[in-house]
Write a protein that holds these residues in place. Structure first.
Motif, short mmCIF file in Angstrom:
data_model
loop_
_atom_site.label_atom_id
_atom_site.label_comp_id
_atom_site.label_asym_id
_atom_site.label_seq_id
_atom_site.Cartn_x
_atom_site.Cartn_y
_atom_site.Cartn_z
N VAL A 1 46.97 49.49 31.17
CA VAL A 1 47.66 48.44 31.91
C VAL A 1 46.86 47.14 31.75
O VAL A 1 45.63 47.15 31.82
N GLY B 1 45.55 40.67 34.99
CA GLY B 1 45.02 39.34 34.65
C GLY B 1 44.19 39.35 33.36
O GLY B 1 43.95 38.30 32.76
N THR C 1 41.04 39.84 33.00
CA THR C 1 39.68 39.30 33.10
C THR C 1 38.61 40.37 32.89
O THR C 1 37.48 40.06 32.53
N ASP C 2 38.96 41.62 33.10
CA ASP C 2 38.02 42.70 32.80
C ASP C 2 38.46 43.47 31.56
O ASP C 2 37.64 43.78 30.69
N LEU C 3 39.75 43.75 31.45
CA LEU C 3 40.21 44.59 30.32
C LEU C 3 39.86 43.95 28.98
O LEU C 3 39.38 44.62 28.06
N THR D 1 43.70 40.05 39.52
CA THR D 1 44.61 40.59 40.53
C THR D 1 43.88 41.60 41.40
O THR D 1 42.83 42.13 41.02
N ASP E 1 41.15 44.30 40.33
CA ASP E 1 39.83 44.31 40.97
C ASP E 1 39.45 45.74 41.37
O ASP E 1 38.30 46.16 41.19
N SER F 1 34.79 43.94 45.17
CA SER F 1 34.54 43.36 46.50
C SER F 1 35.64 43.74 47.49
O SER F 1 35.42 43.71 48.69
C1 LIG Z 1 31.87 36.37 36.01
C2 LIG Z 1 32.65 37.31 36.87
C3 LIG Z 1 32.29 37.50 38.19
C4 LIG Z 1 32.98 38.41 39.00
N1 LIG Z 1 32.61 38.59 40.31
C5 LIG Z 1 33.27 39.50 41.06
C6 LIG Z 1 32.91 39.76 42.41
O1 LIG Z 1 32.02 39.15 42.98
N2 LIG Z 1 33.60 40.73 43.09
C7 LIG Z 1 34.61 41.43 42.52
O2 LIG Z 1 35.21 42.27 43.17
N3 LIG Z 1 34.98 41.21 41.24
C8 LIG Z 1 34.34 40.27 40.52
N4 LIG Z 1 34.73 40.04 39.24
C9 LIG Z 1 35.76 40.90 38.65
C10 LIG Z 1 37.15 40.34 38.79
O3 LIG Z 1 37.49 40.29 40.15
C11 LIG Z 1 38.02 41.32 38.03
O4 LIG Z 1 37.74 41.13 36.65
C12 LIG Z 1 39.48 41.10 38.28
O5 LIG Z 1 39.82 41.22 39.64
C13 LIG Z 1 40.26 42.14 37.51
O6 LIG Z 1 41.63 41.87 37.69
P1 LIG Z 1 42.57 41.66 36.43
O7 LIG Z 1 43.93 41.52 36.98
O8 LIG Z 1 42.08 40.59 35.55
O9 LIG Z 1 42.39 43.09 35.74
P2 LIG Z 1 42.50 43.48 34.21
O10 LIG Z 1 41.34 42.96 33.46
O11 LIG Z 1 43.85 43.18 33.69
O12 LIG Z 1 42.37 45.06 34.38
C14 LIG Z 1 41.15 45.64 34.79
C15 LIG Z 1 41.30 47.17 34.72
O13 LIG Z 1 42.23 47.61 35.69
C16 LIG Z 1 43.35 48.25 35.10
N5 LIG Z 1 44.50 47.80 35.88
C17 LIG Z 1 44.74 46.52 36.29
N6 LIG Z 1 45.81 46.50 37.12
C18 LIG Z 1 46.25 47.78 37.20
C19 LIG Z 1 47.33 48.40 37.89
N7 LIG Z 1 48.15 47.71 38.70
N8 LIG Z 1 47.52 49.73 37.73
C20 LIG Z 1 46.68 50.45 36.95
N9 LIG Z 1 45.63 49.93 36.29
C21 LIG Z 1 45.43 48.61 36.41
C22 LIG Z 1 43.35 47.80 33.65
O14 LIG Z 1 43.93 48.76 32.80
C23 LIG Z 1 41.84 47.66 33.40
O15 LIG Z 1 41.27 48.93 33.16
C24 LIG Z 1 34.08 39.11 38.44
C25 LIG Z 1 34.46 38.92 37.11
C26 LIG Z 1 33.75 38.03 36.34
C27 LIG Z 1 34.19 37.85 34.89
#
Ligand SMILES: Cc1cc2nc3c(=O)[nH]c(=O)nc-3n(C[C@H](O)[C@H](O)[C@H](O)COP(=O)(O)OP(=O)(O)OC[C@H]3O[C@@H](n4cnc5c(N)ncnc54)[C@H](O)[C@@H]3O)c2cc1C
Length: 327
Positions: free
Chosen positions: A26, A29, A31-33, A107, A111, A161
């Protein structure tokens, strides 16, 4: 990064069906994947963008509390009036995350599902940080940001968080797969502490979409708060956090739910801190005692003893913040 197929479903049903293919991920956003894919920690053959699925969005009151869709951004949670009024602990957790760019893209579902930041994990040594002979690298290596609870064999810290705040509030998560339909579980069961080299530290099956978070309405007079301790204000994860949710009788704590973050491989519920504050008014002394109780059985590694003090202070300050008492 490997090549991958890209899908853009518009319904959860369609997304769940697309996820039945092996090696699918999936994408919310991203930002991690995307950074995991660039580092070959994730190597999906199919990437399924869920941001176009309307039913996964929105923050709304329900008969029993609040529903937050999985693709709600961190920024929406940080700024939403309902969240700020009902669950300041969650709003504060959101406000602390990363930077405006990440809060706008990331998202809540992403997260909760983000992978650990443990540098051994990110370098390909697995969730337990083992070399090819099975030797554990964290206890003998660079472990200043690792766990002080749990006692191994997993030493990474849960990076979310939102996890501790939602666990303290007794939230549930809902997920859907094409095979089994919808299921719901307590957020506390969603985070899994690995005892061996399992591939995932959350209870989500590879073919499931996390669809929503359900938080029960707080009883009258209830209070909640989060306190985070960080190296720096932005673009980093906290070193230790505490989230508290209290039911009150006048100024006395009737019951407390206290969950520490970034100190264990999952949000870490402290029964000892909860027992220490139950039946008491919140003062600097009682909050300090609850903080001390929270870390009494901490087991720091060679470089992270400082986190014990931080976790103790986080519990104290979260309690004081919930009660609106100056420490
Ligand atoms: C520099 C930096 C600092 C950060 N500091 C913090 C912090 O202080 N605290 C904190 O909590 N986070 C922190 N983050 C992390 C950030 O909050 C997460 O990267 C972000 O919330 C992930 O959300 P995304 O929608 O981008 O996920 P994605 O990157 O799209 O997905 C992340 C993972 O979740 C899976 N996924 C996503 N949504 C779903 C869904 N609905 N169903 C099933 N699987 C799913 C994806 O397959 C993947 O494995 C930080 C990130 C960075 C780069």
């Amino acid at each position: 990064m490997h090549n991958f197929e890209y899908a853009n479903p518009t319904t959860v049903k369609e997304a769940a069906e697309l996820l039945t293919a092996a090696d699918s991920s999936v994408l919310a956003g991203g930002t991690d994947l995307l950074s995991s894919m660039k580092d070959y920690i994730a190597t999906p053959k199919r990437v399924i963008n869920i941001k176009g699925i309307k039913e996964l969005g929105g923050i709304a009151k329900t008969a029993t509390g609040l529903r937050i869709g999985a693709t709600v951004t961190v920024d929406e949670i940080a700024t939403n009036a309902l969240v700020k009024a009902m669950f300041p602990s969650l709003a504060v957790a959101a406000q602390g995350i990363a930077s405006p760019q990440i809060r706008n893209m990331g998202t809540v579902g992403g997260d909760l599902c983000q992978r650990p930041r443990c540098w051994y994990f990110r370098q390909g040594y697995g969730l337990l940080g083992q070399d090819k002979f099975g030797k554990q690298l964290v206890p003998i290596g660079e472990n200043r940001y690792h766990a002080i609870f749990g006692g191994g064999p997993a030493y990474f810290v849960s990076p979310s968080s939102f996890g501790p705040a939602l666990a303290a509030l007794g939230a549930k998560v809902k997920m859907v797969s094409a095979q089994y339909g919808a299921r719901e579980m307590d957020i506390a069961e969603f985070f899994v502490i690995p005892k061996n080299n399992i591939s995932r530290e959350i209870a989500l099956m590879p073919n499931e979409v996390l669809t929503e978070i359900l938080i029960p309405a707080p009883p009258a007079g209830a209070k909640n708060a989060t306190y985070e301790i960080r190296h720096r204000e932005a673009i980093d994860w906290p070193l230790a956090t505490a989230s508290v949710a209290l039911t009150m009788k006048g100024t006395t704590v009737q019951s407390a739910s206290i969950v520490l973050g970034h100190v264990a491989p999952a949000p870490w519920k402290s029964g000892a801190a909860e027992a220490a504050i139950a039946g008491k008014s919140i003062t600097a002394e009682s909050a300090e005692a609850a903080g001390a109780a929270a870390v009494a059985d901490a087991k720091p590694l060679s470089q992270n003893g400082y986190k014990v003090q931080l976790a103790k202070v986080a519990v104290k300050r979260a309690l004081l913040a919930a009660a609106g008492v100056k420490g």
